[in-house]
Motif scaffolding. Structure first.
Motif, short mmCIF file in Angstrom:
data_model
loop_
_atom_site.label_atom_id
_atom_site.label_comp_id
_atom_site.label_asym_id
_atom_site.label_seq_id
_atom_site.Cartn_x
_atom_site.Cartn_y
_atom_site.Cartn_z
N ALA A 177 -2.66 -4.94 -2.59
CA ALA A 177 -3.03 -3.43 -2.80
C ALA A 177 -4.05 -3.29 -3.81
O ALA A 177 -4.98 -2.26 -3.40
N THR B 279 -4.43 -1.45 -11.55
CA THR B 279 -4.02 -0.14 -11.04
C THR B 279 -3.02 0.42 -12.18
O THR B 279 -2.13 1.08 -11.86
N LEU C 269 -5.59 3.04 -4.24
CA LEU C 269 -5.27 2.10 -3.33
C LEU C 269 -5.71 2.44 -1.71
O LEU C 269 -5.29 2.18 -0.51
N GLN D 192 0.79 -1.17 -0.03
CA GLN D 192 0.01 0.16 0.02
C GLN D 192 0.92 1.15 -0.05
O GLN D 192 1.15 1.74 0.89
N VAL E 289 1.84 2.94 -8.89
CA VAL E 289 1.93 2.33 -7.53
C VAL E 289 2.83 1.26 -7.76
O VAL E 289 3.11 0.64 -8.88
#
Lengths: 354, 354
Positions: free
Chosen positions: B197, A187, A100, A66, A192
Motif C-alpha cells: 500500500a 504512511t 495510497l 489499499q 491507513v
C-alpha cells in the motif's frame, strides 16, 4: 447526490434492540452507507442493512491493504444529536486516500454519508456522558487483480457503533524502542491499515507485561515521541502543555487540535515541539512532568499513569491530573451541549423519522 | 487433515474455459481452498468454487490490514506439474503471520492447501516457457471488532491464476528518495499488505514519468539499496554478482536465494552486501556495473535497462546481460524440468482426476 434509503434498512432499524453492555466498536448499528467508484465516477449512495460485504478473493484491499478509514462520533448534544468537526475527518480521509493512490471521497459525499447514517441511528446514540455513536467511514480498493498497482474500483462505507470510551483511563504505556508503526516517508500521517497492522505485535507483547499501549518513537531519529496507536500524546510540565509537533509520521488528530485550542483558550501555555523520550522520562522521575495523557476521538482524553522503559517504570504524579480533567470536561461540555459552542465545532443532525 | 472437495468445485473446473490472453494475476482459476481459524483451532479445509468472500464490514483486515500473503508457482515440469521450493513460502508466511500477531498457518496445512489447488488446476498450467500457474495463499483477520487488537478469527485461502511473467523485462527503475515502503523496526521483511500500500503512490508517480518500478532505499540510512516492490535487486560488477544483504527491511526472496545458489554453482562470484546507491549509479555510468536485474517468483529474472535519479538517467550497458540471461535460463530449466533438479527444489504434484 441522492441517497436511496432501502426499505430493508428501515426494517433493520425498527427491529434493532440495543444490548446492555456496549464496550467499544463491537456492537454495530443495523444499517450502513455504501457508494461505489468505478471508471472515475462515484455512484449514488444507499443506506442498506448492515451485513456481510461480498468481496472478490483477489480484491486489492485483501492483498495490498489499499484502504483507509476515519473515526468520528455523534453525541447526544442538548436535546439533539451532534457531530464534532466532521469536515476535518473528511479532509483527513482525502489525504489518506491520496497517500495510497485512491480517489478521495468528495467532502459532500463524505458528509452526506455520515449524516444519513447518524440521522437514522439517532436513537442509538447512548445517553451517558463519554458514550457516543462511533462512526467509521472506510474506503477500499476492490478490483480483482494481483498486480501491485492501484485499484480501478473502490467502495466507500460508513458503519456505526454505539460505544463507550475506548480507554477508561490510567493507561500504562510501554516505550517501544524496537518496532515502528510507520516509516519516515511512509504512511504515518495517513489513517491507513498498515500503520495499525505494524503495531499489533508490540501491543500484544506489552499487554503480556501488564501495559496497555505502545508509545511510538519517531522512526527517523528513534529518540523523540511520536504518538500512540490511534491516539496523540500530551504531557504537562510545570503547568504547561507539551505535545509532539506534527512531523509527517504523526497522525494529525482532531481531538489533538481541539485540545490545543481549548488549552490556549483556558490560558494554559502550549508547546508543540520535539519531545526527547529520555528527557521526558527524567522529567517524570523528577516530578517536573506531573501528568500525561493520550487523546483521540475514540479515547477522548485518557490519563497515563505510568511509562515503562525496559526494566524501569516511571509513575506520573497525577493520573488523572488537573489539566487532563479540565480539558476532558471542557471538550465533553461542548460535544454534549452543556457549554456554548464558541468555536463552531458542532454540526447538529436532522433526525430522520420512520 | 482432511480436505473436502465440494462437488460444485469440480463442476466449476469442468465448465472453465481458458482465455487466450493471460496477463498476470487477472485470470483466476475457478476453484479455491479455504480453512478457518477460531478459538485456537484450524478447521478442516475445503476446495470450493472461486467466488466472492462474505466479510463483515468491521472485519479487522478491512480496517487494520491484518493480512499476509505468499506467491509461488506451479510449472509444467517435464510431463508433470511441479512446485518450486514451496516449503520456503510456507516458512515465510509463518514469519509474516507472526509479525502481524496472526496464528501461523501450519506447514502441513499450507502444503496440503497448495497441493490440492494445483492437483485440481493442473490443466490450467500454461505451457509456454516463463508461463505458469501463479499460486496466491493469503491469511486474514476476520473478527468484526473496531478495537486495535489482533483478530481472534482468521481465514486462510489459496487462489490461483494462470499467468505470464509479471514483467517482460527491460525495466526502467526510479530511485525513490522520498517515500518508504516500510520502516526500520517495521514490516519490511514480512509479506504484508501495508508494504505494498505504501508503495502505490511512488509507483503511480513514476509511471507518469515513464518508469516501471521504484527502487527502494533503506529507510534507516536512506542511501543503500533495499529492493523493488515484490522483487529483489541484483547488479553485475566486473563479472561478479552483487545483491543487498538481508537487513530486516528486505523481503527474503525465494528466487533471490535460488539465484545466489545457482550463481555460485556456475562459478560466478557472489556478494551479499550493502550497496550504496550513489556508488551504484557511478559504477553504472562508468560501465563497471554492466547489468542489473530484478528477480521474484512473479517476475522470474527481469533485466533492468535504466536507473532514473532526479533529472539523471543511467543506462545499463547490457539489458538483458549475459549473467541475467544465464541465471534466468538455469532457473527455468530446473523449474520446467529441462535440467536435473540437483538441489532438490522441485516438488511434483499428483494430478487429480475428475
Amino acid at each position: 447526490m441522492s441517497i436511496k434509503i432501502q426499505p430493508e434498512a428501515i426494517a433493520s432499524l425498527r427491529g434493532f434492540e440495543m444490548p446492555e453492555r456496549l464496550g467499544f466498536g463491537t456492537v454495530m448499528a443495523p444499517v450502513m452507507f455504501r457508494a461505489r467508484y468505478q471508471d472515475g465516477r462515484w455512484s449514488d449512495g444507499e443506506l442498506i442493512p448492515y451485513g456481510p460485504l461480498a468481496l472478490d478473493p483477489a480484491a486489492k484491499v485483501l492483498h495490498y491493504a489499499q484502504s483507509c478509514f476515519e473515526g468520528l462520533k455523534a453525541y447526544r448534544c442538548g436535546s439533539g444529536v451532534g457531530l464534532f468537526r466532521p469536515e476535518r475527518n473528511a479532509a483527513r480521509m482525502a489525504h489518506s486516500a491520496q497517500r495510497l493512490c485512491m480517489p478521495p471521497v468528495p467532502e459532500t459525499l463524505f458528509m452526506d454519508a455520515v449524516r444519513v447514517v447518524v440521522a437514522h441511528c439517532a436513537g442509538l446514540v447512548p445517553g451517558n456522558s463519554g458514550e457516543s455513536l462511533y462512526i467509521r467511514p472506510f474506503l477500499m480498493g476492490t478490483q480483482p487483480d494481483l498486480s501491485v498497482t492501484a485499484s480501478r474500483a473502490y467502495e466507500f462505507y460508513v458503519i456505526a457503533s454505539p460505544s463507550e470510551a475506548y480507554h477508561p483511563g490510567n493507561m500504562r504505556l510501554w516505550v517501544e524502542r524496537e518496532d515502528s508503526r510507520a516509516a519516515v516517508g511512509g504512511t504515518g500521517d495517513a489513517k491507513v491499515g498498515g500503520n495499525y497492522a505494524a503495531s499489533l505485535l508490540s501491543i500484544s507483547q506489552l499487554k503480556a507485561r501488564g501495559y496497555d499501549q505502545s508509545l511510538w518513537l519517531n522512526p527517523g531519529n528513534r529518540r523523540t515521541v511520536d504518538e500512540l496507536s490511534g491516539m496523540n500524546f500530551f504531557a504537562v510540565m510545570d503547568g504547561a502543555l507539551h505535545t509532539p509537533a506534527l512531523n509527517g509520521s504523526i497522525l494529525e488528530g482532531v481531538t489533538r487540535e481541539s485540545l490545543l485550542t481549548l488549552a490556549r483558550d483556558l490560558g494554559i501555555e502550549v508547546h508543540e515541539r520535539e519531545i526527547d523520550i529520555d528527557d521526558l522520562l527524567k522529567l517524570v522521575a523528577s516530578g517536573t512532568c506531573s501528568e500525561a495523557f493520550a487523546c483521540g476521538t475514540a479515547a477522548i482524553v485518557s490519563p497515563i499513569s505510568e511509562l515503562g522503559d525496559s526494566e524501569q517504570r516511571y509513575r506520573l504524579a497525577q493520573a488523572p491530573g488537573p489539566v487532563a480533567t479540565q480539558l476532558r470536561q471542557a471538550l465533553l461540555d461542548i460535544q454534549e451541549g452543556r457549554a456554548e459552542d464558541r468555536f463552531g465545532w458542532m454540526q447538529m443532525v436532522q433526525v430522520a423519522r420512520f
